[in-house]
Design an enzyme around this catalytic site. Sequence first.
Site, short mmCIF file in Angstrom:
data_model
loop_
_atom_site.label_atom_id
_atom_site.label_comp_id
_atom_site.label_asym_id
_atom_site.label_seq_id
_atom_site.Cartn_x
_atom_site.Cartn_y
_atom_site.Cartn_z
N THR A 191 6.94 -4.71 -18.86
CA THR A 191 6.82 -4.08 -19.48
C THR A 191 7.48 -3.96 -21.14
OG1 THR A 191 6.89 -1.28 -19.34
CG2 THR A 191 8.65 -2.42 -18.30
N ASP A 192 6.91 -3.33 -22.00
CA ASP A 192 7.72 -3.18 -23.60
C ASP A 192 8.79 -1.91 -23.42
OD1 ASP A 192 6.71 -0.96 -22.46
OD2 ASP A 192 5.41 -0.64 -25.21
N GLU A 193 8.52 -1.44 -22.14
CA GLU A 193 10.10 -0.22 -22.21
C GLU A 193 11.24 -1.23 -22.05
OE1 GLU A 193 9.68 2.91 -19.12
OE2 GLU A 193 7.24 2.63 -19.63
N LEU A 205 0.56 -1.58 -0.42
CA LEU A 205 0.47 -0.05 0.19
C LEU A 205 0.85 1.42 -0.18
CD1 LEU A 205 -2.62 -0.96 2.91
CD2 LEU A 205 -2.70 -0.99 -0.30
N TYR A 242 13.58 3.40 -14.63
CA TYR A 242 12.47 2.36 -14.07
C TYR A 242 12.96 1.29 -15.30
CZ TYR A 242 7.88 0.68 -15.60
OH TYR A 242 6.78 -0.72 -15.53
N PRO A 281 0.08 19.40 -19.38
CA PRO A 281 1.25 19.45 -19.48
C PRO A 281 1.78 18.11 -20.34
CG PRO A 281 0.39 18.58 -17.40
CD PRO A 281 -0.40 18.68 -17.41
N LYS A 319 13.48 -3.12 -14.17
CA LYS A 319 12.67 -4.11 -14.51
C LYS A 319 13.38 -4.92 -15.93
CE LYS A 319 9.03 -4.55 -14.19
NZ LYS A 319 7.53 -5.33 -13.38
N ALA A 324 4.91 -2.80 -8.06
CA ALA A 324 6.82 -2.30 -8.70
C ALA A 324 6.68 -1.07 -8.08
CB ALA A 324 6.94 -2.70 -10.03
P1 NAD Z 1 0.81 0.27 -9.01
O1 NAD Z 1 2.40 1.51 -9.45
O2 NAD Z 1 -0.26 1.29 -10.43
O3 NAD Z 1 1.14 -0.27 -8.75
C1 NAD Z 1 2.16 -1.53 -7.94
C2 NAD Z 1 1.44 -2.07 -7.14
O4 NAD Z 1 2.56 -2.37 -6.49
C3 NAD Z 1 0.47 -0.49 -5.75
O5 NAD Z 1 -0.88 -1.56 -4.71
C4 NAD Z 1 2.26 -0.90 -4.58
O6 NAD Z 1 1.26 -0.50 -3.39
C5 NAD Z 1 2.66 -2.14 -5.15
N1 NAD Z 1 3.81 -2.03 -4.19
C6 NAD Z 1 4.77 -1.10 -4.59
N2 NAD Z 1 6.07 -1.29 -4.01
C7 NAD Z 1 6.08 -1.93 -3.47
C8 NAD Z 1 6.43 -3.13 -2.37
N3 NAD Z 1 7.68 -2.41 -2.20
N4 NAD Z 1 6.13 -4.45 -1.47
C9 NAD Z 1 4.41 -4.65 -1.73
N5 NAD Z 1 3.79 -4.45 -3.12
C10 NAD Z 1 4.33 -2.83 -3.41
O7 NAD Z 1 1.68 -0.47 -10.54
P2 NAD Z 1 1.12 -0.37 -12.39
O8 NAD Z 1 0.41 -0.04 -13.45
O9 NAD Z 1 -0.75 -1.87 -11.89
O10 NAD Z 1 1.79 -2.11 -12.59
C11 NAD Z 1 1.17 -3.43 -12.35
C12 NAD Z 1 2.69 -4.24 -12.73
O11 NAD Z 1 2.74 -4.27 -14.21
C13 NAD Z 1 4.39 -3.60 -12.97
O12 NAD Z 1 5.31 -4.63 -12.75
C14 NAD Z 1 4.62 -2.95 -14.39
O13 NAD Z 1 5.99 -2.76 -14.29
C15 NAD Z 1 4.08 -3.70 -14.89
N6 NAD Z 1 3.43 -2.86 -15.67
C16 NAD Z 1 3.03 -1.92 -16.48
C17 NAD Z 1 1.80 -1.15 -17.08
C18 NAD Z 1 1.72 0.11 -17.09
O14 NAD Z 1 1.27 0.67 -18.48
N7 NAD Z 1 0.89 0.56 -16.05
C19 NAD Z 1 2.83 -1.48 -19.10
C20 NAD Z 1 3.40 -3.15 -18.20
C21 NAD Z 1 3.76 -3.16 -17.29
O1 TDX Z 2 2.41 15.15 -17.33
C1 TDX Z 2 2.42 13.78 -18.55
N1 TDX Z 2 2.92 14.59 -20.05
C2 TDX Z 2 3.21 13.54 -20.90
O2 TDX Z 2 3.63 14.61 -22.09
C3 TDX Z 2 2.33 12.60 -18.62
C4 TDX Z 2 2.47 12.23 -16.82
C5 TDX Z 2 3.76 12.19 -19.12
N2 TDX Z 2 3.05 12.99 -21.17
C6 TDX Z 2 4.18 11.48 -21.82
C7 TDX Z 2 4.61 10.60 -21.54
C8 TDX Z 2 5.05 9.05 -22.28
O3 TDX Z 2 5.24 9.95 -23.79
O4 TDX Z 2 2.92 10.38 -22.43
C9 TDX Z 2 3.30 9.90 -21.96
C10 TDX Z 2 2.64 8.10 -21.41
O5 TDX Z 2 3.15 8.78 -19.99
P1 TDX Z 2 3.33 7.35 -19.06
O6 TDX Z 2 1.87 8.34 -18.93
O7 TDX Z 2 4.21 8.21 -17.67
O8 TDX Z 2 3.56 6.10 -19.16
P2 TDX Z 2 4.96 5.64 -19.54
O9 TDX Z 2 6.37 6.62 -19.26
O10 TDX Z 2 5.06 5.49 -21.34
O11 TDX Z 2 4.89 4.56 -18.98
C11 TDX Z 2 4.00 3.49 -18.65
O12 TDX Z 2 3.81 2.16 -19.43
C12 TDX Z 2 4.86 1.45 -19.55
C13 TDX Z 2 4.03 3.29 -17.64
O13 TDX Z 2 3.91 3.75 -16.65
C14 TDX Z 2 4.59 2.07 -17.51
O14 TDX Z 2 4.38 1.66 -15.65
C15 TDX Z 2 5.12 0.49 -18.31
O15 TDX Z 2 5.83 -0.12 -18.06
#
Ligand code: NAD
Ligand code: TDX
Length: 349
Positions: A131-133, A36, A156, A211, A160, A84
């Site tokens: 992630t694809d990153e 959390l 980040y 932004p 990963k 994460a």
């Molecule tokens: P999020 O930040 O919304 O959620 C992460 C969760 O992990 C939170 O509930 C947080 O409390 C928990 N957490 C963080 N540190 C912790 C710790 N030390 N111990 C236990 N719990 C912990 O993230 P998300 O967007 O739901 O991403 C989930 C997973 O999917 C991540 O591994 C992320 O790299 C991967 N992912 C995300 C995206 C995306 O677009 N959001 C895309 C591809 C992969």
């Molecule tokens: O305020 C903003 N303005 C802006 O231009 C923010 C927050 C982002 N951006 C741009 C940055 C990126 O090109 O928008 C794009 C998307 O940004 P994010 O939502 O921060 O995502 P990104 O950096 O692409 O990463 C996301 O996708 C892969 C997730 O956060 C990761 O957890 C996941 O692994």
Amino acid sequence: MKKILITGGAGFIGSHVVRLFLAKYPNYEIVNLDKLTYAGNLENLKDVENNPNYRFVKGDIVDEGFVNELFNSNQFDGVVHLAAESHVDRSISNPTEFIKTNVMGTINLLNAARSSWGDDFDNKVFYHISTDEVYGSLGKEGFFVEETPYDPRSPYSSSKASSDHLVRAYFHTYGMPVKISNCSNNYGSHQFPEKLIPLMINNIQHNKPLPVYGEGLNIRDWLWVEDHARAIDVIYHSGELGETYNIGGNNEWTNIDLVKLLCKTMDNKLGRNEGESEKLITYVTDRAGHDMRYAIDASKIKRELGWEPSITFEEGLDNTVGWYLKNSDWLNNVTSGDYQNYYKKQYQD
Ligand code: NAD
Ligand code: TDX
């Protein structure tokens, strides 16, 4: 009954995975381990908190003693590891936290699972969500495939990538029953408003500047979070051990076009004049090391496991905007307190 550990289940994607597994598998006991952090929110799982097959455990995956104890006192059949630190901008201002959670946390889980399973890996699965990153940044052409060499460029994505390498190393070295998937950008309900789409929805609603980093020309491939959860289900149950699957939406947008589409959708829903919200767009300093383009080739998961996205982006975005407008209490709760400090620091607001 099978006992499945889902880490990070109180976060954005994790909460959708917990909900899907509980609904689909009445013979599973789901244990949600989550620290959390600011991103974890039990409100995300309010609708399932009284499900008898669901248990929440608050804890930190970085705490080795705690993780070992959890695996000693529970015989897990499988692990779906989502916990994460997940926001690129936060990794730029505080990289160490990302190494702790994403790298140390993952190795703690691998070690605890291996020691609890002994040499008996039959019917066990350790599924790591990535992630694809990790593949780096694309130019105008081409797609990430499972064989694309890793080239992470932010703290980040480096953290990963490290955790992905460790998971693969445990497969080759110890025969651990691992699976990995690498997914593109997710959007949908319950996403913390530090990420592009919910941040823009929140700002449009409150008439705050939008932004856009740099020139807004960076490209992301967007996937509806519930389709990602469906892919995780399919890979967990039918994916090959030791394999990697790319997951994507085949849905590329420049940030500026996406923000304009959001403005249009919000103008419609809020009864504003067309073009009103677009006036809020403000170009700001670019993200350091900003990856130009991500695009996933998801043909392997389609060919081998029959998964593909179930809805169009227009449907998904409409549904998502509708959810945030309907759940303004959720948005107000998560944007009070710490979020204000984060926002001021990140955007010099
Ligand atoms: P999020 O930040 O919304 O959620 C992460 C969760 O992990 C939170 O509930 C947080 O409390 C928990 N957490 C963080 N540190 C912790 C710790 N030390 N111990 C236990 N719990 C912990 O993230 P998300 O967007 O739901 O991403 C989930 C997973 O999917 C991540 O591994 C992320 O790299 C991967 N992912 C995300 C995206 C995306 O677009 N959001 C895309 C591809 C992969
Ligand atoms: O305020 C903003 N303005 C802006 O231009 C923010 C927050 C982002 N951006 C741009 C940055 C990126 O090109 O928008 C794009 C998307 O940004 P994010 O939502 O921060 O995502 P990104 O950096 O692409 O990463 C996301 O996708 C892969 C997730 O956060 C990761 O957890 C996941 O692994």
